[in-house]
Write a protein that holds these residues in place. Structure first.
Motif, short mmCIF file in Angstrom:
data_model
loop_
_atom_site.label_atom_id
_atom_site.label_comp_id
_atom_site.label_asym_id
_atom_site.label_seq_id
_atom_site.Cartn_x
_atom_site.Cartn_y
_atom_site.Cartn_z
N CYS A 261 0.85 -1.18 0.00
CA CYS A 261 0.00 0.00 0.00
C CYS A 261 0.89 1.23 0.00
N CYS B 203 -7.00 1.42 4.09
CA CYS B 203 -7.29 2.75 3.54
C CYS B 203 -8.13 2.67 2.27
N CYS C 282 -6.27 -1.88 -0.52
CA CYS C 282 -5.83 -2.03 0.87
C CYS C 282 -7.05 -2.11 1.78
N HIS D 230 -0.06 4.25 0.18
CA HIS D 230 -0.60 5.24 1.11
C HIS D 230 -0.12 4.95 2.52
N ASP D 231 -0.29 3.69 2.95
CA ASP D 231 0.15 3.31 4.30
C ASP D 231 1.63 2.91 4.34
#
Ligand SMILES: [Zn+2]
Ligand SMILES: [Zn+2]
Ligand SMILES: [Zn+2]
Length: 1015
Positions: A202, A437, A434, A204-205
């Motif tokens: 991911c 998120c 994910c 984003h994470d």
């Protein structure tokens, strides 16, 4: 199955008291099993008396048999697969115990890992963000313990014996320390390296995601067709056609291309190969311009349409294998791209030519390994394009630094510019997201720890070899059951990539390595590693999260580069490494799971799990044990199939065919689950369904139980003259018991014991080979054919009507009495043998039977299996069995004729009949046997009279014998219903002489004839 005596039984027509002199079956062993109620009571009794401890103490000093338990995952209640697994292991442990081994069973649980961490995450929700890792780990520990406890109680309920009070668990601090110790053992010997591996990521994470953390949602991706120009076929072997096309096209200034299709244009900078299916047909299509395109034949029409290729002419056709090691040019980078072959290329969609970016796909990565392509990261952990400068070779990089999804349109523009783009559109499809998120995830190569399969090491004989070679060698020393397991695991070891051992999670045992804050080198100090093992043992692996490097490391610890700041590696070990370490963590230290001290082969005797464990626990155990001990951890490995429904589908709640073993135990009984396990051949996939289990309970089990009930009923009697009950005492008469020596028994009883001896030998051999379904069939066959349909049927007259005692000096009475005791001796031995032979399978019922047998003490589970010699002196029974084979064949003919006469209403019950057997003079052997057993024939046929004659017509062509049934002559005894020619006695005028002896023996009061015996 013998019928329960009823109104139509012998004696019921006589004066009422006469019936009371029959020795009808009596037993407290109930017909209705009531397993759901009675099994838990028996379990409590076992627990209160520490039966497992008693068994272990009773076998102390005997040869050990070690089945090392594979730990189930402590997540959720048990399902039928667990029930099959644990019951089969219990069969093994109990059969070995009863064969005389000291066979301990120490159950284990696998408690770390992502599935538990995810469940805990779900429970904690947002709270998790505020919790420190130790608190999260504590929540995971509590969760795992809850399911360990639940599963334990369910396994106990199934009647599985083991050291339940002290199982092993991978989250135990001592076990955690042993995992770290196993890891350090590898680490210090150079098995470990850090390398790249593609994972779901991911951006984003900024984290790796496990399979279970990925959810599929709809997503719009660009769909592009891109052409790759063929530049050289120099390395292509066996492809004259390709060379020809290539030459022809280039001579005329035309180009040859292949076309790839992708929905992730952002992976194109990482494109290192184009994969073709080695066995697909490919076509070379010439378009109007003269250029040639190579695509899969099956997909060609679609590609022509999608890419608007117009009129095409097929100029060649060949297998994909032909393009192996062809060379293409990257569509926009100065890079040669290799033609490769791969089995995962499909003909479902695309072009049959698959752009391969080892950094961005699991299959691609494996292909990269196979072709030794460079391992490079092209995307950083925030999802930005990097590394193109190093590998680009001077092409402008407008997408450098963009996140992957933003780089898509830029790369499409670049493709257009370079003339490589044949078609572009948008595509809506199911795409991994994910779970946290809900943003789309990518596949990305990341740094991971690996165990190198080809690490050089020394074999026990001192020769140098590799880790992989050692594993292959050790596999050969193991017995694989079924045998194909050997080939399967051999192939897996041969082809397996290096073992990726690191996981990005919290709930596990850390890769407890300190990395230099400056150069990144791991610290390699056996002393420090030892101190970490000791720390984990004291404080559990939580210590890695609680303590700072300064707290763990001795003062002055420095890196080889001289730097003194360190950071902790925070990746956890793969849970397979946890479970694989059990040979060290458990077998090396637990005296209950070891061969006896000094045993030259300290391996466990058996590992037994589902067939999927060749890849899982068997593999990780093999590798961990070779790393630790330079040998396999097991002498033999057995595998089970899957549990499926009658249509071959997996059992699942959504299909509605799910079977909860706990519910089955609560409604039908634990022994029904166990009986089911015995009824299937575990080496294959096994079938289970509610109706099947119900049928087992209502037909097979009930039959079995009724047979046991009849057997037990024949072992107790009440003397009507005294009202005293007597239970059969199996000790020899000389010792004050009721038992008759084999040689003095009635031939029919000797015969059934000889058959039981044979059964014992077969069942023990089947147990030895783990052929439990064979045991099941042997038992059913014996109960149905030998006992119900034959022995117990013919025995009723002797058991019910013969005298239960005799007056001293009355030889005839005594002989009849002994004949009855002979039957009881056989029945006692058979019941005792069957209880012990079935104990590993029907653990509850066999114990109940055994304890219902007169003069037994304790549990059947403390006994040994019977030997054939316990039942009959085998050496002396071959003539007996040969004789009885003839007698039983004659019996079949007799029964057929009786049936026929009954149907024709010539006779009533078979006891009303006289049977005449005519034996042809050409068969003196048959005549001889019939004469030898003349006295037993009426009992054997259950008729009143038998006569044996000879005949001589049609010599050479006649039947060996003929059986003829007809109404018997004489008078009918009111007690036993036989037709006899006996002169009525004055004391008991309505019964035969035999019955008169039985009545006299118990001082039955004489009576006057109301009517003398019927004519
Ligand atoms: Zn995310
Ligand atoms: Zn350093
Ligand atoms: Zn009689």
């Amino acid at each position: 199955m013998p019928e329960a005596p009823d109104q139509n039984s012998p004696g019921s027509k006589g004066p009422k008291p006469l019936k009371s002199t029959l020795n009808l079956p009596q037993t407290a062993f109930p017909m209705k099993a009531g397993l759901p109620i009675h099994e838990p009571l028996r379990l409590k009794q076992w627990q209160d008396s520490d039966l497992y401890g008693q068994i272990r103490r009773a076998r102390a000093g005997s040869p050990r048999y070690i089945l090392h338990d594979g730990p189930p995952y402590a997540n959720g209640a048990i399902h039928l697969g667990h029930a099959l697994n644990k019951t089969l292991k219990d069969f093994v442990v109990k059969t070995k115990t009863m064969a005389g081994f000291d066979a301990p069973y120490v159950p284990g649980w696998d408690c770390h890992g992502l599935p538990i961490e995810i469940k805990v995450d779900e429970q904690l929700g947002l709270k998790k963000l505020q919790m420190d890792p130790v608190a999260v780990r504590q929540a995971c520990r509590t969760y795992a313990q809850k399911y360990l406890d639940l599963q334990r109680s369910q396994f106990i309920r199934m009647g599985v014996f083991g050291r339940w009070a002290a199982p092993y668990s991978t989250m135990d601090p001592v076990y955690e320390a042993r995992i770290a110790e196993t890891f350090f053992h590898f680490f210090e010997r150079g098995f470990f390296y850090k390398g790249l591996k593609p994972v779901s990521w991911c951006i984003h994470d900024r984290t790796a995601l496990a399979e279970a953390e990925v959810e599929y949602e709809m997503h719009t991706s660009p769909s592009v067709y891109v052409r790759y120009k063929l530049t050289s076929v120099a390395d292509i072997k066996n492809f004259a056609a390709a060379t020809e096309i290539f030459k022809r096209a280039t001579v005329f200034g035309r180009d040859v291309y292949t076309i790839i299709w992708t929905t992730t244009p952002w992976t194109l900078p990482a494109s290192l190969a184009v994969a073709f299916h080695p066995r697909f047909e490919y076509v070379a299509l010439q378009v109007e311009s003269g250029d040639v395109y190579i695509v899969a034949a099956e997909l060609a029409p679609q590609v022509i349409a999608a890419c608007n290729l117009g009129e095409t002419k097929e100029i060649a056709r060949f297998q994909g294998l032909a393009l192996d090691r062809a060379s293409f040019h990257h569509p926009f980078l100065e890079r040669e791209v290799l033609g490769v072959h791969a089995d995962y290329v499909t003909a479902d969609q695309g072009t049959g030519a698959v752009h391969t970016a080892p950094a961005h796909g699991v299959d691609d990565f494996a292909t990269g390994k196979r072709y030794d392509l460079p391992e490079v990261q092209y995307v950083d952990n925030a999802g930005r394009q990097i590394g193109t400068e190093r590998f680009g070779g001077g092409v402008p990089q407008p997408y450098e630094g963009l996140t992957v999804f933003k780089s898509n349109p830029v790369i499409i523009e670049l493709l257009k510019e370079k003339g490589a783009l044949l078609a572009v559109s948008n595509m809506e499809h199911s795409y991994p997201h994910c779970w946290r998120c809900h943003k789309p995830v990518i596949t990305r190569a990341t740094e991971q720890w690996f165990i190198k399969m080809d690490t050089e090491m020394t074999a026990p004989d001192g020769t140098s070899t590799t880790f992989r070679q050692r594993a292959l060698e050790e596999i050969k020393t193991v017995t694989w059951d079924p045998a194909w397991g050997q080939e399967r695991i051999t192939n897996m070891v041969l082809t397996r990539p290096d073992w990726c051992i690191s996981r990005q999670k919290m709930w596990g045992v850390p890769i407890a390595v300190f990395l230099c804050g400056k150069c990144g080198e791991p610290l390699r100090s056996p002393e420090i590693n030892k101190s970490i093992v000791a720390l984990f043992m004291r404080e559990s692996a939580d210590a890695w999260f609680i303590r700072t490097p300064e707290e763990i490391l001795p003062a002055g610890t420095a890196c080889v580069c001289g730097h003194t700041d360190f950071r902790k590696e925070m990746d956890m070990l793969d849970v397979w490494f946890d479970a694989g370490s059990s040979s060290h963590a458990v077998i090396d230290f637990d005296p209950d799971v070891q061969q006896a001290p000094g045993d030259p082969d300290p391996r466990a005797d058996l590992y037994a799990e589902g067939g999927d464990q060749h890849r899982g626990w068997f593999m990780s155990s093999l590798l961990c044990s070779i790393g630790m001990h330079n040998r396999a951890p097991f002498k033999s490995v057995a595998t089970f199939g899957w549990t499926l429904d009658e249509k071959g589908r997996a059992l699942s709640k959504s299909l509605g065919n799910f079977i909860d073993p706990v519910a089955i135990m609560d409604t039908l009984g634990g022994d029904i689950v166990r009986l089911w396990v015995a009824s299937v051949d575990f080496r294959e996939d096994v079938v289970a369904s509610q109706p099947l289990l119900k049928r087992l309970a209502e037909e097979i089990y009930r039959k079995l139980r009724n047979t046991f009930r009849f057997l037990l009923g024949a072992l107790s009697e009440t003397d009507p003259s005294t009202g005293l009950a007597h239970d059969f005492d199996p000790r020899p008469m000389a010792d004050g018991g009721d038992g008759i020596a084999f040689d003095a028994m009635q031939p029919i009883d000797q015969y059934i014991l000889a058959r039981t001896a044979e059964l014992t030998r077969k069942i023990r051999a089947a147990y030895e080979a783990f052929e439990f379904h064979r045991v099941y069939h042997l038992l059913n066959e014996f109960l149905n054919s030998e006992l119900s349909a034959f022995y117990l049927d013919v025995l009723k007259d002797r058991l019910y009507t013969y005298p239960i005692k005799f007056k001293p000096g009355n030889a005839e009475q005594q002989a009849l009495y002994l004949a009855r005791r002979s039957a009881q001796t056989a029945i006692y031995k058979i019941t005792d043998a069957l209880a012990r032979l079935t104990a590993p399978i029907l653990s509850f019922t066999a114990d109940e039977v055994y304890q219902s047998l007169p003069h037994t003490q304790g549990s059947v589970h403390l006994t040994l299996f019977p030997t054939p010699e316990d039942l009959a002196p085998i050496a002396h029974t071959s003539q007996l069995i040969a004789d009885w084979e003839i007698l039983l064949r004659v019996r079949d003919s007799v029964l057929r004729d009786l049936e026929k006469r009954r149907a024709e209403k010539q006779i009533g019950k078979s006891i009303d009949a006289l049977v005449e057997i005519e034996v042809h003079v050409d068969h003196p052997d048959i005549r001889e046997v019939l004469d030898k057993y003349k006295a037993q024939l009426p009992e054997l046929f259950n008729v009143s009279q038998v006569s044996v004659q000879s005949y001589s017509s049609n010599p050479g062509h006649a039947l060996p014998y003929i059986a003829l049934a007809m109404p018997a002559g004489g008078k009918k005894c009111e007690r036993c219903w036989r037709f006899v020619w006996d002169e009525p006695t004055t004391k008991y005028p309505t019964v035969c002489h035999r019955c008169a002896e039985a009545l006299d023996a118990i001082d039955f009061p004489p009576y006057a004839a109301t009517s003398s015996m019927e004519k």
